[in-house]
Design an enzyme around this catalytic site. Structure first.
Site, mmCIF file in Angstrom:
data_model
loop_
_atom_site.group_PDB
_atom_site.id
_atom_site.type_symbol
_atom_site.label_atom_id
_atom_site.label_comp_id
_atom_site.label_asym_id
_atom_site.label_seq_id
_atom_site.Cartn_x
_atom_site.Cartn_y
_atom_site.Cartn_z
ATOM 1 N N ARG A 14 35.152 28.769 39.146
ATOM 2 C CA ARG A 14 33.897 28.003 39.111
ATOM 3 C C ARG A 14 34.148 26.544 38.745
ATOM 4 O O ARG A 14 33.566 25.637 39.345
ATOM 5 C CB ARG A 14 32.922 28.670 38.129
ATOM 6 N N GLY A 34 38.099 37.750 46.510
ATOM 7 C CA GLY A 34 36.683 37.951 46.824
ATOM 8 C C GLY A 34 35.824 36.846 46.228
ATOM 9 O O GLY A 34 34.847 36.388 46.836
ATOM 10 N N GLN A 92 29.170 37.726 42.042
ATOM 11 C CA GLN A 92 29.602 36.899 43.187
ATOM 12 C C GLN A 92 28.424 36.589 44.105
ATOM 13 O O GLN A 92 28.289 35.466 44.600
ATOM 14 C CB GLN A 92 30.717 37.610 43.953
ATOM 15 N N ASP A 96 35.628 45.153 35.838
ATOM 16 C CA ASP A 96 37.066 44.948 36.083
ATOM 17 C C ASP A 96 37.936 45.735 35.098
ATOM 18 O O ASP A 96 39.156 45.812 35.270
ATOM 19 C CB ASP A 96 37.410 43.454 36.011
ATOM 20 N N ARG A 145 39.320 51.526 44.334
ATOM 21 C CA ARG A 145 39.917 51.778 43.014
ATOM 22 C C ARG A 145 39.709 53.210 42.548
ATOM 23 O O ARG A 145 40.525 53.731 41.776
ATOM 24 C CB ARG A 145 39.363 50.777 41.981
ATOM 25 N N ARG A 186 44.968 45.127 39.433
ATOM 26 C CA ARG A 186 44.497 45.846 38.233
ATOM 27 C C ARG A 186 44.991 47.296 38.205
ATOM 28 O O ARG A 186 45.153 47.877 37.140
ATOM 29 C CB ARG A 186 42.978 45.783 38.129
HETATM 30 C C1 S3P Z 1 33.693 38.295 39.668
HETATM 31 C C2 S3P Z 1 32.695 39.227 39.799
HETATM 32 C C3 S3P Z 1 32.938 40.660 39.928
HETATM 33 C C4 S3P Z 1 34.354 41.005 39.493
HETATM 34 C C5 S3P Z 1 35.377 40.079 40.082
HETATM 35 C C6 S3P Z 1 35.126 38.664 39.632
HETATM 36 C C7 S3P Z 1 33.345 36.873 39.560
HETATM 37 O O1 S3P Z 1 32.753 41.039 41.282
HETATM 38 O O2 S3P Z 1 34.666 42.341 39.851
HETATM 39 O O3 S3P Z 1 36.687 40.453 39.688
HETATM 40 O O4 S3P Z 1 34.194 36.057 39.165
HETATM 41 O O5 S3P Z 1 32.187 36.550 39.871
HETATM 42 P P1 S3P Z 1 31.322 41.459 41.882
HETATM 43 O O6 S3P Z 1 30.449 40.278 41.894
HETATM 44 O O7 S3P Z 1 31.646 41.948 43.268
HETATM 45 O O8 S3P Z 1 30.823 42.551 40.992
#
Ligand code: S3P
Length: 435
Positions: free
Chosen positions: A27, A94, A168, A320, A351, A395
């Site tokens: 961010r 992601g 996210q 996580d 997972r 992980r």
């Molecule tokens: C994250 C949000 C989570 C988390 C990922 C990091 C983030 O994902 O599992 O490792 O930094 O916003 P989701 O938004 O898919 O839950």
């Protein structure tokens, strides 16, 4: 592909300093690239994922200088990004592709963004749908997968009721909200990590929070005035990385571990409460606030763990950490049960399947379910060393390295380099602390 061998150990002891938090680093890097001027981000994550974000911001015209763990990012303002002639590469991340989709939706140019084989299997419709509602023109493979082609432009403010609890998705909509006239709102079905809201406030955006609804005032109407200011920031240590060491130290009776400067944001720290409920000896010291983010030190000693159930609204707060908790299951009194966590099937790997497969290889008794798993506790027998296939998931690799420390015989973690996605020095630190 490197294999790491884990030998049984009696203790995990010593001081540990962690690389910067992955979520916060993403961010800060993105917002610094949208600010007018140079931001200095100290203790920036070593995670490969965050360097994928830096690569994308550079391709979009931000100046990025990496000096050890300090990263200087020079942005040219909210409207200063440039189109990239080549497709952006989010690699395994992601967070990079989903958050950037929000920013790219507000740009007056078209961008292609994709990632590695694992990322290309993860669902993108969850961000594509709300961003289309805001006016972005987005094409996706089979309407759900990367590569994404994002034609950005003027966006409308919406009120988005999120169908799933995902930081996210929330972040993608809030970041796109910067490029609207009006107020964009997002309501989450359950609380998720709030680093985007805190970082946006820190860089100068106007955010309001009411319960599970977050509102952002669009900044496009500022007529070229600098709207996001460059910042000098320290990134707290990554709690999600700390958890592997908290788990290992709890598991090994003679442990005495001290981890300094760990991020303890309340939307992330439910894992520590859960460890304490399980009977772990974890205490927080020197709690303080760094620009809206809480940090503190953790002192951990060996303990007998009770086990427990994780379900409902708790799931997104320690999403996580679920691989580590599941892999601890066989060492606990009552075992570990995870419910309502179907999201685990669409992470860097499936997972739930990867945990079930590798726990069975080590001799655990468990039941795999669509939305989680139930792992039997100590009475079902001791784990033995085995060959672990992490399925390219950092992980999973780290969780089984920890489980291997208390198993009978050696455990081999195949393709162990995948840990670098979040923690490149993980195995070196584990070896150092386990003596
Ligand atoms: C994250 C949000 C989570 C988390 C990922 C990091 C983030 O994902 O599992 O490792 O930094 O916003 P989701 O938004 O898919 O839950």
């Amino acid at each position: 592909m490197k294999t790491e061998t884990i030998h049984p150990a009696k203790a995990l002891s010593g001081p540990l300093e962690l690389p910067g938090d992955k979520s916060i680093s993403h961010r800060y890097a993105m917002l610094a690239a949208l600010a007018d001027g140079t931001s200095e981000l100290r203790n920036f994550a070593a995670a490969r994922d965050c360097h994928s974000t830096l690569g994308c911001m550079k391709a979009l015209g931000a100046e990025v200088k990496v000096e050890g763990t300090t990263v200087k990012v020079t942005g040219r303002g909210l409207h200063g990004l440039k189109s990239s002639w080549r497709s952006l590469d989010a690699e395994n991340s992601g967070t990079t592709i989903r958050l950037l989709s929000g920013i790219l939706s507000g740009q007056e140019f078209t961008t292609r963004i994709s990632g590695d084989a694992s990322l290309q299997k993860r669902p993108m419709k969850r961000v594509v749908a709300p961003l289309r509602q805001m006016g972005a023109d987005i094409r996706a493979k089979d309407d759900n997968f990367a590569p994404l082609e994002i034609r950005g432009g003027k966006l409308r403010a919406i009120h988005y009721e999120m169908p799933m609890a995902s930081a996210q998705v929330k972040s993608a909509v809030l970041l796109a909200g910067l490029y609207t006239v009006g107020i964009t709102q997002v309501t989450e079905p359950a609380k998720t990590r709030d680093h985007t809201e805190l970082a946006l406030e820190e860089f100068g955006a106007n955010i309001e929070k009411r319960g599970r609804t977050i509102a952002i005032h669009g900044l496009i109407a500022n007529n070229g005035k600098p709207v996001l200011q460059p910042k000098s920031l320290d990134v707290p240590g990554d709690l999600s990385s700390a958890v592997f060491f908290v788990a290992a130290a709890s598991l090994l009776p003679e442990s005495n571990l001290y981890i300094a400067n760990v991020g303890l944001n309340p939307t992330r720290s439910a894992i520590l409460d859960f460890f304490q409920q399980m009977g772990a000896s974890v205490s927080v010291q020197n709690l303080q606030s760094w620009r809206g983010e809480l940090i503190g030190d953790l002192a951990v000693k060996g303990a007998q763990l009770k086990g427990g159930v994780i379900s409902g609204d708790l799931v997104p707060l320690l999403i996580d950490e679920l691989p580590m908790l599941a892999a601890l299951g066989p060492y606990t009194e009552q075992g570990i049960e995870i419910r309502d966590a179907g999201e685990l099937r669409v992470k860097e790997s499936d997972r739930i399947a990867a945990l079930a497969e590798n726990l069975k290889r080590m001799g655990a008794k468990l039941e795999e379910r669509a939305d989680g798993l139930r792992v039997e506790g100590r009475s079902a027998g001791k784990l033995h060393g085995a060959e672990i296939d992490p399925h390219g998931d950092h992980r999973i690799a780290m969780a089984f390295a920890v489980a291997g420390l208390a198993a009978e015989g050696d455990t081999k973690i195949l393709d162990a380099d995948c840990a670098g996605v979040s923690y490149p020095t993980f195995f070196a630190e584990l070896r150092r602390l386990a003596g």
